[in-house]
Design a protein around this motif. Sequence first.
Motif, PDB file in Angstrom:
ATOM      1  N   LYS A  10       0.833  -1.208   0.000  1.00  7.92           N
ATOM      2  CA  LYS A  10       0.000   0.000   0.000  1.00  7.92           C
ATOM      3  C   LYS A  10       0.869   1.261   0.000  1.00  7.92           C
ATOM      4  CE  LYS A  10      -3.913   2.184   0.284  1.00  7.92           C
ATOM      5  NZ  LYS A  10      -4.757   2.286  -0.880  1.00  7.92           N
ATOM      6  N   LEU A  11       1.957   1.264   0.757  1.00 15.16           N
ATOM      7  CA  LEU A  11       2.854   2.415   0.799  1.00 15.16           C
ATOM      8  C   LEU A  11       3.518   2.643  -0.551  1.00 15.16           C
ATOM      9  CD1 LEU A  11       4.552   2.040   4.292  1.00 15.16           C
ATOM     10  CD2 LEU A  11       2.910   3.775   3.590  1.00 15.16           C
ATOM     11  N   LYS A  12       3.915   1.585  -1.226  1.00 14.53           N
ATOM     12  CA  LYS A  12       4.519   1.725  -2.547  1.00 14.53           C
ATOM     13  C   LYS A  12       3.516   2.301  -3.535  1.00 14.53           C
ATOM     14  CE  LYS A  12       7.988  -1.904  -2.198  1.00 14.53           C
ATOM     15  NZ  LYS A  12       8.432  -3.199  -2.682  1.00 14.53           N
ATOM     16  N   GLN A  13       2.273   1.854  -3.476  1.00 10.14           N
ATOM     17  CA  GLN A  13       1.241   2.357  -4.376  1.00 10.14           C
ATOM     18  C   GLN A  13       0.991   3.844  -4.114  1.00 10.14           C
ATOM     19  OE1 GLN A  13      -2.161  -0.101  -3.702  1.00 10.14           O
ATOM     20  NE2 GLN A  13      -1.399  -1.806  -4.937  1.00 10.14           N
ATOM     21  N   THR A  14       0.973   4.228  -2.862  1.00  5.79           N
ATOM     22  CA  THR A  14       0.731   5.617  -2.497  1.00  5.79           C
ATOM     23  C   THR A  14       1.858   6.508  -3.004  1.00  5.79           C
ATOM     24  OG1 THR A  14      -0.446   4.896  -0.531  1.00  5.79           O
ATOM     25  CG2 THR A  14       0.267   7.171  -0.573  1.00  5.79           C
ATOM     26  N   ALA A  15       3.102   6.072  -2.855  1.00  6.60           N
ATOM     27  CA  ALA A  15       4.244   6.860  -3.323  1.00  6.60           C
ATOM     28  C   ALA A  15       4.191   7.018  -4.836  1.00  6.60           C
ATOM     29  CB  ALA A  15       5.551   6.204  -2.894  1.00  6.60           C
ATOM     30  N   GLY A  16       3.890   5.965  -5.549  1.00  3.34           N
ATOM     31  CA  GLY A  16       3.786   6.034  -7.000  1.00  3.34           C
ATOM     32  C   GLY A  16       2.644   6.934  -7.423  1.00  3.34           C
ATOM     33  N   GLN A  17       1.559   6.880  -6.697  1.00  5.22           N
ATOM     34  CA  GLN A  17       0.393   7.703  -7.015  1.00  5.22           C
ATOM     35  C   GLN A  17       0.739   9.183  -6.837  1.00  5.22           C
ATOM     36  OE1 GLN A  17      -2.980   6.968  -4.523  1.00  5.22           O
ATOM     37  NE2 GLN A  17      -4.324   8.309  -5.680  1.00  5.22           N
ATOM     38  N   GLY A  18       1.444   9.519  -5.773  1.00  5.51           N
ATOM     39  CA  GLY A  18       1.839  10.907  -5.538  1.00  5.51           C
ATOM     40  C   GLY A  18       2.734  11.431  -6.644  1.00  5.51           C
ATOM     41  N   THR A  19       3.683  10.613  -7.085  1.00  5.53           N
ATOM     42  CA  THR A  19       4.582  11.007  -8.165  1.00  5.53           C
ATOM     43  C   THR A  19       3.802  11.250  -9.446  1.00  5.53           C
ATOM     44  OG1 THR A  19       6.339   9.691  -7.160  1.00  5.53           O
ATOM     45  CG2 THR A  19       6.631  10.317  -9.452  1.00  5.53           C
ATOM     46  N   THR A  20       2.867  10.380  -9.726  1.00  3.18           N
ATOM     47  CA  THR A  20       2.041  10.531 -10.928  1.00  3.18           C
ATOM     48  C   THR A  20       1.217  11.807 -10.856  1.00  3.18           C
ATOM     49  OG1 THR A  20       1.908   8.123 -11.111  1.00  3.18           O
ATOM     50  CG2 THR A  20       0.286   9.404 -12.341  1.00  3.18           C
ATOM     51  N   GLU A  21       0.653  12.092  -9.701  1.00  3.18           N
ATOM     52  CA  GLU A  21      -0.148  13.309  -9.548  1.00  3.18           C
ATOM     53  C   GLU A  21       0.707  14.562  -9.760  1.00  3.18           C
ATOM     54  OE1 GLU A  21      -1.788  12.786  -5.691  1.00  3.18           O
ATOM     55  OE2 GLU A  21      -3.406  11.489  -6.394  1.00  3.18           O
ATOM     56  N   TYR A  22       1.931  14.558  -9.241  1.00  2.00           N
ATOM     57  CA  TYR A  22       2.812  15.704  -9.447  1.00  2.00           C
ATOM     58  C   TYR A  22       3.172  15.849 -10.921  1.00  2.00           C
ATOM     59  CZ  TYR A  22       3.501  16.686  -4.510  1.00  2.00           C
ATOM     60  OH  TYR A  22       3.302  17.051  -3.205  1.00  2.00           O
ATOM     61  N   ALA A  23       3.418  14.740 -11.602  1.00  3.95           N
ATOM     62  CA  ALA A  23       3.753  14.789 -13.026  1.00  3.95           C
ATOM     63  C   ALA A  23       2.589  15.364 -13.834  1.00  3.95           C
ATOM     64  CB  ALA A  23       4.113  13.391 -13.523  1.00  3.95           C
TER      65      ALA A  23
END
Length: 58
Positions: A10-23
């Motif tokens: 879940k933490l890995k998914q959240t980190a990836g999601q945040g990066t995608t949102e910033y992009a």
Amino acid sequence: MGAQCALRSKLKQTAGQGTTEYAILVGVLVVLAIVAITLFRPKLEELWNAIAEGINGL
């Protein structure tokens, strides 16, 4: 052990999601900047020339 593994996943998914949102956010801002520069180009050139004339007059 299963709960720990699920938490890590879940933490890995959240980190990836945040990066995608910033992009996506950066992409939208770039598009908006390009549109704004295109629309206001004549006014920006006029302002730039006025500033240049003011500096040359010093």
